[in-house]
Design an enzyme around this catalytic site. Structure first.
Site, mmCIF file in Angstrom:
data_model
loop_
_atom_site.group_PDB
_atom_site.id
_atom_site.type_symbol
_atom_site.label_atom_id
_atom_site.label_comp_id
_atom_site.label_asym_id
_atom_site.label_seq_id
_atom_site.Cartn_x
_atom_site.Cartn_y
_atom_site.Cartn_z
ATOM 1 N N GLY A 188 -0.955 3.965 2.269
ATOM 2 C CA GLY A 188 -2.042 3.829 3.243
ATOM 3 C C GLY A 188 -2.521 2.392 3.327
ATOM 4 N N ASN A 189 -3.768 2.223 3.738
ATOM 5 C CA ASN A 189 -4.284 0.861 3.953
ATOM 6 C C ASN A 189 -4.810 0.257 2.649
ATOM 7 O OD1 ASN A 189 -7.352 1.184 3.751
ATOM 8 N ND2 ASN A 189 -6.807 2.791 5.220
ATOM 9 N N VAL A 192 -8.535 1.392 1.104
ATOM 10 C CA VAL A 192 -8.536 2.613 0.276
ATOM 11 C C VAL A 192 -7.716 2.380 -1.008
ATOM 12 C CG1 VAL A 192 -7.901 5.062 0.216
ATOM 13 C CG2 VAL A 192 -8.934 4.109 2.275
ATOM 14 N N GLU A 210 1.785 1.773 -1.728
ATOM 15 C CA GLU A 210 2.640 1.449 -0.580
ATOM 16 C C GLU A 210 1.713 1.112 0.585
ATOM 17 O OE1 GLU A 210 5.926 1.262 -0.334
ATOM 18 O OE2 GLU A 210 6.432 1.929 -2.348
ATOM 19 N N CYS A 244 4.612 1.142 9.230
ATOM 20 C CA CYS A 244 4.126 0.103 8.300
ATOM 21 C C CYS A 244 4.982 -1.143 8.336
ATOM 22 C CB CYS A 244 4.062 0.664 6.883
ATOM 23 S SG CYS A 244 5.637 1.309 6.320
HETATM 24 P P1 NAD Z 1 -4.760 7.536 6.023
HETATM 25 O O1 NAD Z 1 -6.039 7.303 6.746
HETATM 26 O O2 NAD Z 1 -3.977 8.739 6.324
HETATM 27 O O3 NAD Z 1 -5.101 7.436 4.473
HETATM 28 C C1 NAD Z 1 -4.149 7.702 3.459
HETATM 29 C C2 NAD Z 1 -4.782 8.583 2.417
HETATM 30 O O4 NAD Z 1 -5.984 7.991 1.918
HETATM 31 C C3 NAD Z 1 -5.185 9.955 2.945
HETATM 32 O O5 NAD Z 1 -4.667 10.940 2.099
HETATM 33 C C4 NAD Z 1 -6.694 9.946 2.974
HETATM 34 O O6 NAD Z 1 -7.251 11.208 2.680
HETATM 35 C C5 NAD Z 1 -7.043 8.946 1.911
HETATM 36 N N1 NAD Z 1 -8.323 8.263 2.183
HETATM 37 C C6 NAD Z 1 -8.726 7.731 3.353
HETATM 38 N N2 NAD Z 1 -9.949 7.170 3.212
HETATM 39 C C7 NAD Z 1 -10.322 7.358 1.929
HETATM 40 C C8 NAD Z 1 -11.474 7.007 1.156
HETATM 41 N N3 NAD Z 1 -12.482 6.350 1.689
HETATM 42 N N4 NAD Z 1 -11.501 7.372 -0.140
HETATM 43 C C9 NAD Z 1 -10.478 8.027 -0.698
HETATM 44 N N5 NAD Z 1 -9.373 8.388 -0.019
HETATM 45 C C10 NAD Z 1 -9.286 8.064 1.274
HETATM 46 O O7 NAD Z 1 -3.764 6.343 6.245
HETATM 47 P P2 NAD Z 1 -4.055 4.879 6.729
HETATM 48 O O8 NAD Z 1 -4.652 4.102 5.639
HETATM 49 O O9 NAD Z 1 -4.685 4.845 8.067
HETATM 50 O O10 NAD Z 1 -2.524 4.442 6.915
HETATM 51 C C11 NAD Z 1 -2.190 3.321 7.627
HETATM 52 C C12 NAD Z 1 -1.934 2.152 6.690
HETATM 53 O O11 NAD Z 1 -0.936 2.530 5.743
HETATM 54 C C13 NAD Z 1 -1.398 0.941 7.379
HETATM 55 O O12 NAD Z 1 -1.939 -0.214 6.785
HETATM 56 C C14 NAD Z 1 0.102 1.012 7.108
HETATM 57 O O13 NAD Z 1 0.748 -0.237 7.168
HETATM 58 C C15 NAD Z 1 0.124 1.604 5.737
HETATM 59 N N6 NAD Z 1 1.350 2.336 5.486
HETATM 60 C C16 NAD Z 1 2.193 1.873 4.525
HETATM 61 C C17 NAD Z 1 3.379 2.520 4.290
HETATM 62 C C18 NAD Z 1 4.341 2.033 3.249
HETATM 63 O O14 NAD Z 1 5.279 2.765 2.938
HETATM 64 N N7 NAD Z 1 4.168 0.861 2.687
HETATM 65 C C19 NAD Z 1 3.719 3.648 5.038
HETATM 66 C C20 NAD Z 1 2.827 4.093 5.997
HETATM 67 C C21 NAD Z 1 1.638 3.442 6.216
#
Ligand code: NAD
Length: 499
Positions: A188-189, A192, A210, A244
């Site tokens: 994710g980002n 978080v 990741e 990503c």
């Molecule tokens: P998302 O919002 O789905 O969050 C990912 C997880 O974090 C979820 O399970 C969510 O429940 C949890 N989460 C969200 N906010 C939270 C908080 N405040 N406290 C605790 N847990 C929390 O995903 P996203 O962050 O919007 O994903 C997009 C980002 O992820 C982009 O930056 C993208 O580049 C990156 N990404 C990386 C990869 C990789 O393989 N490196 C793959 C996909 C996405």
């Protein structure tokens, strides 16, 4: 909300029985997972269509097949990967058995992201099961249909006492992070990610993160721009830019900008027709919040292609922005949507400096025919991964580790790297209880004599480099020549021997 403490306790209890450690359990679960994927192929692609308007073929290539192939690779290699790894021994250890045993961490938490909701949950699940762990998977709440499907099908096929899917949003993730895990794998980002890492730090739990970031592209002069445009447009606009490792922005010399834009314009029509909103090959933004965020990035910029937005459909057309300034929002944050800004640089040297002035990206793409320019990026920048003269493709190779560096993440997976990520490498040395007199040199009382023997047995010397590295070979050659000469002389004049 489920009682997470109780769920964690029960999974730990099963782990301690050793059930998940056997080859048979791991193989059976992975085989069941393969069946789960095959039986639910249509439901998986349908859920992805609802969540992200992904075309079935796109879902099959980027999610379904990727997971299926990883499953098959793991099934085919599991026995080999589980074998203890023999290591080189020292003189002191010739009689010992020395090896690396890969053992499961225990209980693993996987937090998935929404943009590839099957791939980003199933791949780490395959890895943690293959390594013999118990797993809790928390799919992203944003790709709701896929999350609901996973919650339904996983318990039907897999060992529910060892593998659990828990759905929910921020409160559930926060609740889970209060528990103690033996490994956390988060996608994710990076905002978080810091929350996840802080929670993990409380228990000294290791993590893989990741993450994302702004993945740059450099397009050199003298490239075949038709091919560059096709590869660039494909990598950028797949999943409506919500990838990503999507190219985030393009850097090029000023004379490359216009011809590149013209080629991209033609390719976009070829891929998605004159009306991309009517093309079933083009995706949608995941939700209203992300739609507004990406739409806002278009304020005050010079749109060269696209720029059409329809809020009710969460549609943003494939958009190319020209002559971007550093102060533009589109150059400040990760775009994660179908907008491609072009930033003019003088040459590759300026592009390398530009990259090095910023956080290390997850991916980097260089289009060039000039090896000096390619080497300049390879040797003088850093990124999670890199693909030269194409986009995204490096992530499809299971023999290349996939992961970030610095702000784009830590740790890596895919293929055997996945198995290794979810395994602790335990050092094992097995000795004999006999012949303890040999060990006397290490026991007190310490004496100079004992120290001399230890020194001799453990002494190392720095490997010779350059001309000196040939010295032993030259010496050996000289001795051999001398010997042969002596033998030859004696053979020809046996009388000499008698004298
Ligand atoms: P998302 O919002 O789905 O969050 C990912 C997880 O974090 C979820 O399970 C969510 O429940 C949890 N989460 C969200 N906010 C939270 C908080 N405040 N406290 C605790 N847990 C929390 O995903 P996203 O962050 O919007 O994903 C997009 C980002 O992820 C982009 O930056 C993208 O580049 C990156 N990404 C990386 C990869 C990789 O393989 N490196 C793959 C996909 C996405």
């Amino acid at each position: 909300m489920a009682n997470f403490a109780e769920v964690v306790r029960s999974l730990r209890q099963v782990f301690r029985t050793g059930r998940t450690k056997t080859y048979e359990w791991r193989y059976a679960q992975l085989s069941a997972m393969l069946k789960m994927m095959d039986d639910n192929k249509d439901r998986i692609t349908a859920a992805l269509k609802k969540d992200l308007n992904k075309h079935k073929i796109e879902s099959l290539i980027f999610e379904f097949n990727l997971c299926r192939n990883e499953l098959i690779l793991t099934l085919n290699n599991l026995k080999e990967w589980m074998k203890p790894e023999k290591v080189k021994k020292e003189l002191l250890n010739v009689m010992d058995k020395c090896y690396i045993q890969r053992e499961p961490y225990g209980l693993v938490l996987i937090l998935g992201a929404w943009n590839y909701p099957i791939q980003l949950t199933i791949l780490p699940m395959i890895a943690s099961i293959s390594a013999g762990n118990c797993v809790i998977v928390k799919p992203s709440e944003m790709s709701e249909q896929t999350a609901i499907l996973l919650e339904e099908i996983v318990p039907k096929y897999l060992d529910n006492e060892c593998i659990k899917v828990i759905n929910g949003g921020v409160p559930e993730t926060t609740g889970l992070l209060q528990e103690r895990f033996d490994y956390i794998f988060y996608t994710g980002n990076n905002v978080v990610a810091k929350i996840v890492m802080a929670a993990a730090a409380k228990n000294l739990t290791p993590v893989t993160l990741e993450l994302g970031g702004k993945s740059p592209v450099y397009v050199d002069r003298n490239c075949d721009l038709t091919t560059v445009a096709r590869r660039l447009v494909w990598g950028k606009f797949v999943n409506a830019g919500q990838t990503c490792i999507a190219p985030d922005y393009v850097m090029c010399p000023s004379d490359v900008q216009d011809p590149l834009i013209e080629e991209m314009r033609k390719v976009l029509v070829e891929f998605f027709t004159e009306k991309p909103e009517q093309s079933d090959s083009y995706g949608r933004i995941v939700n209203a919040r992300h739609f507004k965020r990406v739409e806002k990035l278009l304020t005050g910029v010079k749109v060269a292609i696209g720029g059409v937005t329809k809020e009710e459909e969460k549609y943003i057309s494939p958009t190319v922005v020209r002559d971007c300034k550093l102060s533009d929002a589109v150059m400040q944050e990760e775009i994660f949507g179908p907008v491609l800004p072009i930033y003019i640089v003088k040459d590759d040297k300026e592009a390398v400096d530009f990259i090095n002035d910023r956080e290390k990206p997850l991916a980097m793409y260089i289009f060039s025919r000039n090896q000096r320019i390619i080497d300049n990026f390879v040797n003088n920048t850093s990124s999670g991964g890199m693909c030269i003269n194409d986009c995204i493709m490096h992530a499809s190779m299971p023999s290349l580790p996939f992961g970030g560096v610095g702000h784009s993440g830590m740790g890596a997976y895919h293929g055997k790297f996945s198995y290794d990520t979810f395994s602790h490498r335990r050092s094992v040395m097995q000795r004999d209880l006999k012949l303890d007199s040999v060990n006397a040199i290490r026991y007190p009382p310490y004496t100079e004599k004992k120290f001399g023997v230890i020194n001799w047995l453990t002494k190392k010397s720095v490997k010779k480099t350059g001309v000196m590295s040939f010295f032993p070979l030259v010496l050996f050659g000289a001795v051999l020549a001398f010997f042969l000469k002596a033998v030859g002389v004696q053979a020809r004049w046996p009388a000499l021997k008698e004298q």
